[in-house]
Design a protein around this motif. Structure first.
Motif, PDB file in Angstrom:
ATOM      1  N   GLY A 420       7.245  -5.710  30.510  1.00 61.78           N
ATOM      2  CA  GLY A 420       5.854  -5.738  30.973  1.00 61.78           C
ATOM      3  C   GLY A 420       4.951  -4.807  30.179  1.00 61.78           C
ATOM      4  N   LEU A 421       5.308  -3.515  30.104  1.00 59.31           N
ATOM      5  CA  LEU A 421       4.471  -2.558  29.397  1.00 59.31           C
ATOM      6  C   LEU A 421       4.467  -2.815  27.887  1.00 59.31           C
ATOM      7  CD1 LEU A 421       5.262   0.758  31.306  1.00 59.31           C
ATOM      8  CD2 LEU A 421       3.223  -0.674  31.466  1.00 59.31           C
ATOM      9  N   ALA A 422       5.595  -3.261  27.345  1.00 60.95           N
ATOM     10  CA  ALA A 422       5.630  -3.603  25.913  1.00 60.95           C
ATOM     11  C   ALA A 422       4.672  -4.748  25.619  1.00 60.95           C
ATOM     12  CB  ALA A 422       7.051  -3.971  25.487  1.00 60.95           C
ATOM     13  N   LEU A 423       4.630  -5.737  26.519  1.00 66.02           N
ATOM     14  CA  LEU A 423       3.721  -6.862  26.342  1.00 66.02           C
ATOM     15  C   LEU A 423       2.269  -6.408  26.467  1.00 66.02           C
ATOM     16  CD1 LEU A 423       3.649  -9.906  25.879  1.00 66.02           C
ATOM     17  CD2 LEU A 423       3.744 -10.237  28.341  1.00 66.02           C
ATOM     18  N   CYS A 424       1.987  -5.492  27.394  1.00 65.76           N
ATOM     19  CA  CYS A 424       0.624  -4.974  27.555  1.00 65.76           C
ATOM     20  C   CYS A 424       0.151  -4.259  26.295  1.00 65.76           C
ATOM     21  CB  CYS A 424       0.569  -4.027  28.745  1.00 65.76           C
ATOM     22  SG  CYS A 424       0.741  -4.837  30.357  1.00 65.76           S
ATOM     23  N   ARG A 425       1.004  -3.416  25.722  1.00 64.38           N
ATOM     24  CA  ARG A 425       0.593  -2.714  24.500  1.00 64.38           C
ATOM     25  C   ARG A 425       0.401  -3.687  23.355  1.00 64.38           C
ATOM     26  NH1 ARG A 425       2.990   2.834  22.074  1.00 64.38           N
ATOM     27  NH2 ARG A 425       1.401   3.653  23.497  1.00 64.38           N
ATOM     28  N   ALA A 426       1.269  -4.683  23.253  1.00 63.81           N
ATOM     29  CA  ALA A 426       1.133  -5.663  22.177  1.00 63.81           C
ATOM     30  C   ALA A 426      -0.197  -6.409  22.291  1.00 63.81           C
ATOM     31  CB  ALA A 426       2.299  -6.637  22.194  1.00 63.81           C
ATOM     32  N   ILE A 427      -0.601  -6.744  23.524  1.00 63.76           N
ATOM     33  CA  ILE A 427      -1.892  -7.411  23.719  1.00 63.76           C
ATOM     34  C   ILE A 427      -3.034  -6.481  23.327  1.00 63.76           C
ATOM     35  CG2 ILE A 427      -3.444  -8.407  25.441  1.00 63.76           C
ATOM     36  CD1 ILE A 427      -0.969  -9.346  26.977  1.00 63.76           C
ATOM     37  N   ALA A 428      -2.944  -5.213  23.705  1.00 64.40           N
ATOM     38  CA  ALA A 428      -3.996  -4.251  23.357  1.00 64.40           C
ATOM     39  C   ALA A 428      -4.126  -4.102  21.844  1.00 64.40           C
ATOM     40  CB  ALA A 428      -3.691  -2.904  24.006  1.00 64.40           C
ATOM     41  N   VAL A 429      -3.012  -3.995  21.144  1.00 60.48           N
ATOM     42  CA  VAL A 429      -3.051  -3.868  19.686  1.00 60.48           C
ATOM     43  C   VAL A 429      -3.621  -5.130  19.050  1.00 60.48           C
ATOM     44  CG1 VAL A 429      -1.618  -3.615  17.621  1.00 60.48           C
ATOM     45  CG2 VAL A 429      -1.175  -2.193  19.622  1.00 60.48           C
ATOM     46  N   ALA A 430      -3.269  -6.303  19.617  1.00 63.36           N
ATOM     47  CA  ALA A 430      -3.799  -7.554  19.088  1.00 63.36           C
ATOM     48  C   ALA A 430      -5.308  -7.638  19.253  1.00 63.36           C
ATOM     49  CB  ALA A 430      -3.133  -8.740  19.778  1.00 63.36           C
ATOM     50  N   HIS A 431      -5.872  -6.896  20.190  1.00 58.41           N
ATOM     51  CA  HIS A 431      -7.323  -6.859  20.404  1.00 58.41           C
ATOM     52  C   HIS A 431      -7.960  -5.638  19.729  1.00 58.41           C
ATOM     53  CE1 HIS A 431      -6.304  -9.848  23.453  1.00 58.41           C
ATOM     54  NE2 HIS A 431      -7.582 -10.142  23.554  1.00 58.41           N
ATOM     55  N   ASP A 432      -7.255  -5.052  18.745  1.00 52.77           N
ATOM     56  CA  ASP A 432      -7.758  -3.872  18.021  1.00 52.77           C
ATOM     57  C   ASP A 432      -7.983  -2.688  18.945  1.00 52.77           C
ATOM     58  OD1 ASP A 432      -7.798  -5.241  15.581  1.00 52.77           O
ATOM     59  OD2 ASP A 432      -9.768  -6.087  16.031  1.00 52.77           O
ATOM     60  N   GLY A 433      -7.176  -2.600  19.999  1.00 56.07           N
ATOM     61  CA  GLY A 433      -7.295  -1.505  20.949  1.00 56.07           C
ATOM     62  C   GLY A 433      -6.016  -0.706  21.043  1.00 56.07           C
ATOM     63  N   SER A 434      -5.894   0.046  22.123  1.00 59.00           N
ATOM     64  CA  SER A 434      -4.704   0.874  22.316  1.00 59.00           C
ATOM     65  C   SER A 434      -4.420   1.004  23.807  1.00 59.00           C
ATOM     66  CB  SER A 434      -4.905   2.261  21.698  1.00 59.00           C
ATOM     67  OG  SER A 434      -5.953   2.950  22.356  1.00 59.00           O
ATOM     68  N   LEU A 435      -3.160   1.300  24.123  1.00 62.39           N
ATOM     69  CA  LEU A 435      -2.729   1.534  25.499  1.00 62.39           C
ATOM     70  C   LEU A 435      -1.747   2.688  25.472  1.00 62.39           C
ATOM     71  CD1 LEU A 435      -2.600   0.739  28.505  1.00 62.39           C
ATOM     72  CD2 LEU A 435      -0.747  -0.846  27.908  1.00 62.39           C
ATOM     73  N   CYS A 436      -1.998   3.700  26.270  1.00 57.53           N
ATOM     74  CA  CYS A 436      -1.132   4.870  26.265  1.00 57.53           C
ATOM     75  C   CYS A 436      -1.176   5.551  27.630  1.00 57.53           C
ATOM     76  CB  CYS A 436      -1.543   5.854  25.166  1.00 57.53           C
ATOM     77  SG  CYS A 436      -3.216   6.464  25.350  1.00 57.53           S
ATOM     78  N   VAL A 437      -0.285   6.524  27.823  1.00 56.32           N
ATOM     79  CA  VAL A 437      -0.242   7.346  29.027  1.00 56.32           C
ATOM     80  C   VAL A 437      -0.821   8.704  28.671  1.00 56.32           C
ATOM     81  CG1 VAL A 437       1.208   8.354  30.805  1.00 56.32           C
ATOM     82  CG2 VAL A 437       1.792   6.114  29.843  1.00 56.32           C
ATOM     83  N   GLU A 438      -1.809   9.161  29.451  1.00 54.01           N
ATOM     84  CA  GLU A 438      -2.453  10.436  29.175  1.00 54.01           C
ATOM     85  C   GLU A 438      -2.215  11.405  30.325  1.00 54.01           C
ATOM     86  OE1 GLU A 438      -6.540   9.803  28.250  1.00 54.01           O
ATOM     87  OE2 GLU A 438      -6.112   8.708  26.373  1.00 54.01           O
ATOM     88  N   ASP A 439      -2.561  12.648  30.082  1.00 53.85           N
ATOM     89  CA  ASP A 439      -2.342  13.701  31.084  1.00 53.85           C
ATOM     90  C   ASP A 439      -3.207  13.462  32.325  1.00 53.85           C
ATOM     91  OD1 ASP A 439      -0.599  14.965  29.373  1.00 53.85           O
ATOM     92  OD2 ASP A 439      -2.157  16.242  28.486  1.00 53.85           O
ATOM     93  N   SER A 440      -2.656  13.828  33.469  1.00 50.09           N
ATOM     94  CA  SER A 440      -3.388  13.749  34.737  1.00 50.09           C
ATOM     95  C   SER A 440      -2.820  14.804  35.685  1.00 50.09           C
ATOM     96  CB  SER A 440      -3.266  12.354  35.356  1.00 50.09           C
ATOM     97  OG  SER A 440      -1.925  12.065  35.662  1.00 50.09           O
ATOM     98  N   PRO A 441      -3.634  15.277  36.641  1.00 52.06           N
ATOM     99  CA  PRO A 441      -3.123  16.292  37.572  1.00 52.06           C
ATOM    100  C   PRO A 441      -1.916  15.820  38.363  1.00 52.06           C
ATOM    101  CG  PRO A 441      -5.514  16.123  37.693  1.00 52.06           C
ATOM    102  CD  PRO A 441      -5.045  14.975  36.866  1.00 52.06           C
ATOM    103  N   ARG A 442      -1.913  14.538  38.703  1.00 49.68           N
ATOM    104  CA  ARG A 442      -0.787  13.995  39.464  1.00 49.68           C
ATOM    105  C   ARG A 442      -0.639  12.519  39.143  1.00 49.68           C
ATOM    106  NH1 ARG A 442      -0.021  13.506  46.071  1.00 49.68           N
ATOM    107  NH2 ARG A 442       2.142  12.754  45.971  1.00 49.68           N
ATOM    108  N   GLY A 443       0.598  12.037  39.176  1.00 54.30           N
ATOM    109  CA  GLY A 443       0.854  10.624  38.946  1.00 54.30           C
ATOM    110  C   GLY A 443       0.749  10.248  37.474  1.00 54.30           C
ATOM    111  N   ALA A 444       0.719   8.942  37.224  1.00 59.31           N
ATOM    112  CA  ALA A 444       0.641   8.403  35.864  1.00 59.31           C
ATOM    113  C   ALA A 444      -0.770   7.889  35.620  1.00 59.31           C
ATOM    114  CB  ALA A 444       1.664   7.293  35.670  1.00 59.31           C
ATOM    115  N   ARG A 445      -1.307   8.219  34.438  1.00 52.25           N
ATOM    116  CA  ARG A 445      -2.664   7.778  34.074  1.00 52.25           C
ATOM    117  C   ARG A 445      -2.559   6.910  32.831  1.00 52.25           C
ATOM    118  NH1 ARG A 445      -7.173   9.968  30.971  1.00 52.25           N
ATOM    119  NH2 ARG A 445      -9.164   9.464  31.999  1.00 52.25           N
ATOM    120  N   PHE A 446      -2.658   5.569  33.026  1.00 55.72           N
ATOM    121  CA  PHE A 446      -2.609   4.622  31.923  1.00 55.72           C
ATOM    122  C   PHE A 446      -4.053   4.350  31.467  1.00 55.72           C
ATOM    123  CE2 PHE A 446       1.482   4.024  33.787  1.00 55.72           C
ATOM    124  CZ  PHE A 446       2.316   3.590  32.761  1.00 55.72           C
ATOM    125  N   VAL A 447      -4.270   4.451  30.132  1.00 61.34           N
ATOM    126  CA  VAL A 447      -5.616   4.303  29.596  1.00 61.34           C
ATOM    127  C   VAL A 447      -5.604   3.173  28.556  1.00 61.34           C
ATOM    128  CG1 VAL A 447      -7.513   5.422  28.346  1.00 61.34           C
ATOM    129  CG2 VAL A 447      -6.070   6.749  29.917  1.00 61.34           C
TER     130      VAL A 447
END
Length: 455
Positions: A420-447
């Motif tokens: 799932g996440l591999a497919l999401c990143r591949a779609i983001a790259v195909a749209h000249d974008g990016s998908l990553c996990v960034e710092d957050s006070p709590r939990g996971a922050r996907f950007v």
């Protein structure tokens, strides 16, 4: 895949031979033109200087002839041959080196009193001379009206005899052409030597060993840039082949378990007649569904990486709002959307990114999932934030690799494929974008970052 070992070209197909042959032909033509021009120039200048001197001496001697008296011959070191000859061809007065035979039989006319000629008697050396006619008035006063002729000359210089000049200058031209040709052969060979080394190394590279690199000359020239580009291409090729091998190994491993379960269930139905066939088939269906899910996601992943997606303007804010509203079960989803967040892309693929991120966040959240869509500079920003345990720093990139599933993911979603996440990143790259996990006070922050649609 393998690269066929290189075969060296015959000499007629060699760039070095062709360039050298071209330069040799041009050199011969240029040397021939230079030789002819130089020979003509040397011959003309030498003859002009000699004839200018002989004409000067002849003119001065005729001018010094007085009534009833012929002055002695004006022989010089440069013009030693001086004669006065009557109309019958008899030498009347001669210098000490002129001899008693006329130097020439040329008889200039009254209209053209001086003529420059070169006389080459048989078996004797050539003489370059000026034949001058004594004026009629002086001939009447001095020589009783009989026409007389003055011959003033010198031996032809050795450089002008025969074809000696042409031979000497031609030899120099041929030597110059040979030097040009040899220099071109050496220089071309030196320039092409790195290319030959690159070709030789490329012929040694096979799919089984992509670690080899071509020799890379130093400097900023074209060959050095070619070598660097070839090494960069080989590096990308090695990385791609390595990823394909790892991907194939992971796919084989992921498909092995459901396939083994399916085969086991079917074999039990065949080996033990007392087992109900319908029940055996029913127990095998989950394994088949699992295989179908993996294969479908693999096909989507491969299609996305190899086929460019169709693009159209997409209101990303409206899309995120719709996907968030559709999450009516599970942990609540709260959306914060800015207006006019528009991008260029495939609506279905972008929706699948948001859906996967929201499902993943709901799976790991404990009480709430926040999703936002906003404009930051020239980018559209979609942030999905949960209040779960988050992702460890060392796993933030690993979770985007195909079939990678952390312990928490296996526990919360045992049937997941890890694509799932591999497919999401591949779609983001195909749209000249990016998908990553960034710092957050709590939990996971996907950007998710995508270029904004402008104009």
């Amino acid at each position: 895949m393998s690269i066929r070992p290189g075969v060296f070209l015959p000499l007629s197909h060699s760039i070095q031979a062709r360039v050298t042959l071209t330069v040799a032909v041009v050199s011969v033509l240029v040397a021939a033109v230079i030789t002819v021009g130089l020979c003509l120039l040397i011959r003309h200048r030498t003859e002009s200087e000699i004839f200018r001197e002989t004409r000067r001496v002849a003119t001065e001697w005729i001018g010094l002839m007085e009534r009833g008296q012929v002055s002695p011959p004006m022989a010089t070191a440069r013009v030693p041959l001086v004669q006065l000859v009557d109309s019958q061809g008899r030498v009347t007065v001669a210098g000490p080196m002129a001899g008693d035979r006329p130097l020439s039989t040329v008889r200039p006319s009254e209209e053209d009193r001086f003529r420059d000629v070169t006389e080459c008697p048989e078996s004797e050396r050539c003489v370059m001379l000026t034949a001058g006619r004594v004026p009629s008035l002086q001939a009447w006063e001095l020589l009783k009206g009989e026409p007389h002729f003055v011959y003033v000359g010198t031996d032809e210089p050795p450089v002008l005899r025969g074809h000696r000049l042409e031979f000497l200058v031609g030899s120099g031209g041929a030597l110059l052409a040979a030097l040009w040709t040899w220099t071109t052969w050496r220089a071309t060979g030196r320039v092409l030597r790195p290319i030959n080394a690159i070709g030789q190394r490329l012929s040694e590279i096979t799919a089984n060993d992509l670690s080899l690199r071509v020799p890379q000359p130093s400097g900023p020239d074209e060959i050095a840039r070619l070598a660097r580009a070839a090494n960069q291409t080989l590096g990308r090729l090695e990385s791609a082949v390595t990823r394909q091998r790892e991907f194939a190994a992971i796919v084989s491993h992921e498909l092995k378990s459901p396939l083994t379960g399916l085969r086991t269930g079917l074999e039990e139905a065949l080996l033990y007649p007392e087992i109900d066939a319908r029940q055996a088939i029913a127990r095998s269906l989950p394994a088949a569904d699992r295989m179908q899910q993996i294969i479908d996601e693999l096909l989507a992943f491969a299609r996305l990486r190899n086929t460019p997606c169709s693009s159209q303007p997409v209101d990303l804010g409206a899309l995120v709002r719709a996907e968030a509203a559709a999450r009516t079960t599970g942990v609540p989803v709260r959306a914060r959307i800015e207006p006019d967040v528009r991008v260029l892309g495939n609506r279905v693929q972008l929706a699948s990114i948001v859906t996967n991120l929201l499902l993943n966040a709901q799976r790991h959240a404990t009480g709430l999932v926040d999703v936002s869509a906003e404009r930051i500079g020239a980018q559209a920003l979609v942030v999905v934030l949960d209040d779960g345990d988050g992702v460890a720093d060392e796993d933030r990139e690993r979770i985007f690799e195909p079939f990678t599933r952390l312990e928490a993911g296996r526990r919360l979603d045992p049937d997941g494929s890890g694509l799932g996440l591999a497919l999401c990143r591949a779609i983001a790259v195909a749209h000249d974008g990016s998908l990553c996990v960034e710092d957050s006070p709590r939990g996971a922050r996907f950007v998710l970052r995508l270029p904004l649609l402008t104009g």
